[in-house]
Each structure stands twice: as C-alpha cells, then as structure tokens.
Design a protein around this motif. Structure first.
Motif, PDB file in Angstrom:
ATOM      1  N   LEU A  84       0.826  -1.203   0.000  1.00  0.00           N
ATOM      2  CA  LEU A  84       0.000   0.000   0.000  1.00  0.00           C
ATOM      3  C   LEU A  84       0.863   1.257   0.000  1.00  0.00           C
ATOM      4  N   ILE A  85       1.945   1.258   0.764  1.00  0.00           N
ATOM      5  CA  ILE A  85       2.725   2.503   0.865  1.00  0.00           C
ATOM      6  C   ILE A  85       3.855   2.578  -0.148  1.00  0.00           C
ATOM      7  N   GLU A 103      -4.007   4.447  -6.448  1.00  0.00           N
ATOM      8  CA  GLU A 103      -5.030   3.464  -6.809  1.00  0.00           C
ATOM      9  C   GLU A 103      -4.389   2.103  -7.096  1.00  0.00           C
ATOM     10  N   GLY A 104      -3.298   2.152  -7.867  1.00  0.00           N
ATOM     11  CA  GLY A 104      -2.608   0.909  -8.206  1.00  0.00           C
ATOM     12  C   GLY A 104      -2.103   0.180  -6.970  1.00  0.00           C
ATOM     13  N   ALA A 105      -1.679   0.967  -5.990  1.00  0.00           N
ATOM     14  CA  ALA A 105      -1.156   0.378  -4.757  1.00  0.00           C
ATOM     15  C   ALA A 105      -2.238  -0.383  -4.022  1.00  0.00           C
ATOM     16  N   LEU A 106      -3.438   0.215  -3.961  1.00  0.00           N
ATOM     17  CA  LEU A 106      -4.543  -0.430  -3.257  1.00  0.00           C
ATOM     18  C   LEU A 106      -4.892  -1.749  -3.934  1.00  0.00           C
ATOM     19  N   ILE A 107      -4.979  -1.709  -5.282  1.00  0.00           N
ATOM     20  CA  ILE A 107      -5.322  -2.925  -6.030  1.00  0.00           C
ATOM     21  C   ILE A 107      -4.270  -3.996  -5.795  1.00  0.00           C
ATOM     22  N   ALA A 109      -2.098  -4.265  -3.323  1.00  0.00           N
ATOM     23  CA  ALA A 109      -2.078  -4.720  -1.929  1.00  0.00           C
ATOM     24  C   ALA A 109      -3.177  -5.743  -1.687  1.00  0.00           C
ATOM     25  N   VAL A 110      -4.372  -5.450  -2.209  1.00  0.00           N
ATOM     26  CA  VAL A 110      -5.488  -6.382  -2.011  1.00  0.00           C
ATOM     27  C   VAL A 110      -5.198  -7.700  -2.718  1.00  0.00           C
ATOM     28  N   GLU A 111      -4.679  -7.616  -3.955  1.00  0.00           N
ATOM     29  CA  GLU A 111      -4.457  -8.841  -4.727  1.00  0.00           C
ATOM     30  C   GLU A 111      -3.416  -9.743  -4.072  1.00  0.00           C
ATOM     31  N   ILE A 112      -2.287  -9.143  -3.674  1.00  0.00           N
ATOM     32  CA  ILE A 112      -1.208  -9.976  -3.131  1.00  0.00           C
ATOM     33  C   ILE A 112      -1.609 -10.578  -1.787  1.00  0.00           C
TER      34      ILE A 112
END
Lengths: 264, 200
Positions: A84-85, A103-107, A109-112
């Motif tokens: 995320l960070i 936005e890419g970070a959130l996606i 983070a959730v995926e991994i």
C-alpha cells in the motif's frame, strides 16, 4: 502439555473429509500453482469462490480455520501495508498523514494479500480435514513414479508414520526427564543464560539415548516380524478413488477453464 | 541415491525427526530458554544444532534423508516446525528457506565428520561452523526470493542479508557454544548405544 493435540485434524462427516487424500493433495497442489498466474480481480474472485466452497463443504467451524491462520496474519498484514505505501501506480486516491495512497497500490495490496490468504486457507483445509497418517499414505502413493529415479519413497512414508507414532511418546519422555533431573537438583529456570544453556545437556543426553534405544527396539521387533523393505508389501489401508473424487476433479477442471477464460 | 536403508536406519531416522521437533520447540517445554530483550522474548531454538547433529550421528546420507522426512511430516500438518507451526505455508513463507537448508546442513556436517579418520574437537567445530554457514547461505537467498516473488515486496539482497545479521549472531553463539561440548555428547551417546558408534 497434556492438552496438546498432535496434528490439526478435526474429525467431521463431510464430503471433503471423505475424499481420497490423494485427491485433496492434488487439488491443493494445482490450486497453489494456478493462484500464481492470477492477475485480475475477477480471476481472484473465481479462485476465492472455489476456496470458500471447499471451506463450506468441509463443515469445519470457522474458529478452527482462524486458529490455523493465526501464525500467518502478520505476513498478510505486512504484505498489505508494504504494498500500500510502496507502490506508486495510478491516481492518488487519498492521503494518510501526508502520505499519498495510489489506486494501483490499493489494487496490488489487495491482490497480493488475497493470494497469500487463499494459499494458506486451502492448505489449512487440507490439514484440518485429513489425518496425518492419510497424508502419509497419499504421499507414498503419489510419489510412486519417483521410485524409478531410486528415490526411497516407501522408506520416506514409513519413516513419516514411525515418527508420527513416536511424537507423543518422546514428548512425554521429555517431560519425565526434565522432572527427574529437576528432582536431582538440576536448575534450568534461574541463573545466567550460560548456566541455563549448560543445563540443556543433562536433558538432551537422556533424551537422545532413550530415543535411540526405542529405535533399536523397534528395528529388532520389525525384523523379528519379517520386515524386508517395501518390495511386495501389502497395505492395511488401501486408497481407492470413488465417484466423488472424479466429480471433484471435474469441478476443478471447470473452475480452471473458467479462470483462464476470465484471465485471458 | 542408493535406496537401501536398513531397518535400523529407518527407525533411527524416524526418531530423529521427533528429536528435531523437540529441539525446534525447546522453549515450549522450558520457558526458561527464552532470551528476554527490552522489547520482547526470543525463544531459543536448537533446530540448526539438531540438524548438524543429524549429520554427525546418522551420517550424511541418513541424516539428510531424515531432515527430508522432517519437512514432509511438517507439510502433512503435524506441528513439528519452530513455534509449533506446520503446513506447506511454513515452507513458502520468508523463513521457509531455512527449513529447506536443513537437508544440506545435515549432509555437509555429516560429510565433514565422515571424511575425518578420527574426529577431534576441531573437526566438530568445523562441521558445526560449516553447517551453520550452509543454513544461512541457503536460507537468506531463499528468503529474498520468497519476499520478492511470492509476497512481491521489492527488497534488495543487501537488505535481506542485513536483516539476518542479528539472528546469525544469536545462532552462531548458541551453536558454537554447543559445539564445544559435542565431543563429550557424542562419546556418551555412542557408549550407551553401541550401534551408533559403528555408524560414525
């Protein structure tokens, strides 16, 4: 210590419990490989549905599953936060204490963390629904082709089941030895770390001697009963594939096809 | 690999798996074996030492094979790994490489002792030291790979190595301290169990 249960197996009468252990192991193995090829939310959704369905069918109470996941929560958590960070892709969604979250970070983070969670969930269900001895049988049966490469498969499985049988015995022994040595004045609870380290020896020597004596006795007993290695040995528990195993395989194949249709 | 193990080899290797479990979780029985730091407690594990012992006592072939069985038992869901953990996740998690390395640790320390015609204190020290190095030389790169490709956290090799330094120092002290008493340990064991003496 007496409350300690060897293995994580929870006996229940469910479809997943009654499957052939080989089926379960192969399904988990394929699932683990496939999850690393997932790259989209929908792909993960398909795999998550499969995992949730297996969890529901196994009839295992959720509290046992969360208990199995307990040691790995921190890995999932750290992975999530780091992604995320540290990732900087896409638009900035919001800022937390001056740090922009993309936005890419959130996606990502959730995926991994989803990947980690599903991996652990599936392997946990395998060990919760299958007794270790059944896994040992399955290992021997699945690895049979490797016998051609001179890998001692039968020996591996036999050693696994012997050590399963010895775990409670030697744990009890360890308890007895520590009490016996304490009654002779061995102090391993107080003092400097160096002294405490030294106190390990009077515990380990009797433990090792005892363990090896048991091994010798067992070897003599086995040979007296005519044990001659794996050649031509019949089995007490025979593994057989049944209709439900084939159905599970079919369902897995359908899931995989659906998954790849979505991914590509 | 020659697949001819004797019956005694099988049972000795199997009990060593259980000994490994006890060594990994020694702090579970004896809370005294926890080092207290300012921030918290670090349980001492004797895993690396026991993996080295597997090589020394059982020889390189059986020793490394029993470590393979140890991993297999753990994957089968029996809590034999440190902190009573189990399952295939223990292997793919960042510290899984250290578990895998035990196979090679046992092999190499067994090899060193088998080479020496008459094992002395120095031989044991060398075997223990090389075993410990193997543990970290295999474990750290695999931790790097696990973090980068499974968790997809971009971490440099240098950072991975630096993060392992405190653990290495801890293990180094424990393992070498034990190595000094190893000759005594091995003589007393072989005196009690004559069949072991013919193996090493």
């Amino acid at each position: 210590m007496s409350s300690f249960i060897v293995g994580q197996y929870i006996p229940k009468e469910s479809l997943i419990h009654r499957l052939d252990p080989r089926t379960k192991m192969m399904v988990v193995f394929l699932y683990v490989i496939i999850i690393f090829t997932a790259h989209s939310f929908l792909g993960y959704a398909v795999l998550a549905c499969f995992a949730c369905l297996s969890t529901a069918l196994s009839l295992i109470p959720i509290k046992y599953i969360t208990k199995g996941l307990k040691p790995v929560w921190w890995i999932i958590g750290i992975t999530f936060i780091l992604h995320l960070i540290l990732t900087r892709e896409g638009d900035v969604l919001f800022t937390v204490i001056g740090w922009p979250i993309h936005e890419g970070a959130l996606i990502q983070a959730v995926e991994i963390s989803m990947r980690f969670f599903l991996l652990i969930l599936m392997t946990t269900i395998l060990t919760l629904t299958t007794p270790p001895i059944a896994i040992t049988d399955a290992v021997e049966s699945l690895l049979k082709p490797f016998k051609k490469l001179k890998l001692p498969v039968h020996e591996l499985a036999l050693m696994m089941s012997i050590s399963l049988r010895f775990i409670p015995t030697l744990m009890q022994e360890m308890d007895k030895i520590s009490k016996a040595q304490a009654s002779r004045g061995l102090d391993f609870r107080t003092g400097k770390l160096k002294d405490r380290m030294k106190a390990i020896l009077p515990l380990l020597i009797p433990l090792f001697i005892n363990a090896f004596r048991r091994a010798e006795d067992l070897a003599i007993a086995m040979e007296a009963r005519g044990y001659q290695g794996g050649e031509g040995r019949s089995k007490f528990r025979e593994l057989t594939y049944q209709t439900k195993d084939y159905l599970v395989f079919m369902f897995l194949i359908i899931t995989i096809i659906l998954f790849y249709l979505i991914e590509f | 690999m020659n697949s001819k193990f004797k019956t005694l080899d099988l049972t000795l290797g199997a009990v060593f798996v259980v000994l490994m479990m006890i060594g990994a979780n020694i702090a579970f029985w004896f809370p005294a074996f926890k080092i207290t730091y300012a921030s918290g407690e670090v349980p001492i594990t004797l895993q690396t030492l026991f993996a080295i012992l597997a090589g020394l006592l059982l020889g390189k072939k059986l020793g490394s094979f029993s470590m393979l069985v140890y991993l297999a038992v753990g994957i089968a869901g029996v809590p034999v790994f440190a902190e009573m953990s189990a399952g295939a996740t223990a292997l793919i998690s960042p510290t899984g490489g250290f578990l895998l390395s035990f196979i090679f640790v046992a092999f190499i320390s067994g090899y060193i002792v088998e080479k020496a015609s008459e094992p002395k204190v120095n031989t044991y020290l060398l075997a223990t030291f090389v075993g410990l190095m193997t543990n970290y030389l295999i474990g750290t790169p695999l931790m790097y790979l696990s973090l980068n490709y499974i968790a997809e956290i971009a971490i440099s090799m240098k950072a991975a190595v630096i993060s392992m330094v405190p653990f290495f120092i801890k293990d180094f002290i424990i393992t070498l301290a034990m190595a000094v008493v190893l000759p005594q340990f091995v003589t007393r064991l072989t005196k009690a169990i004559p069949t072991l003496a013919s193996r090493t």
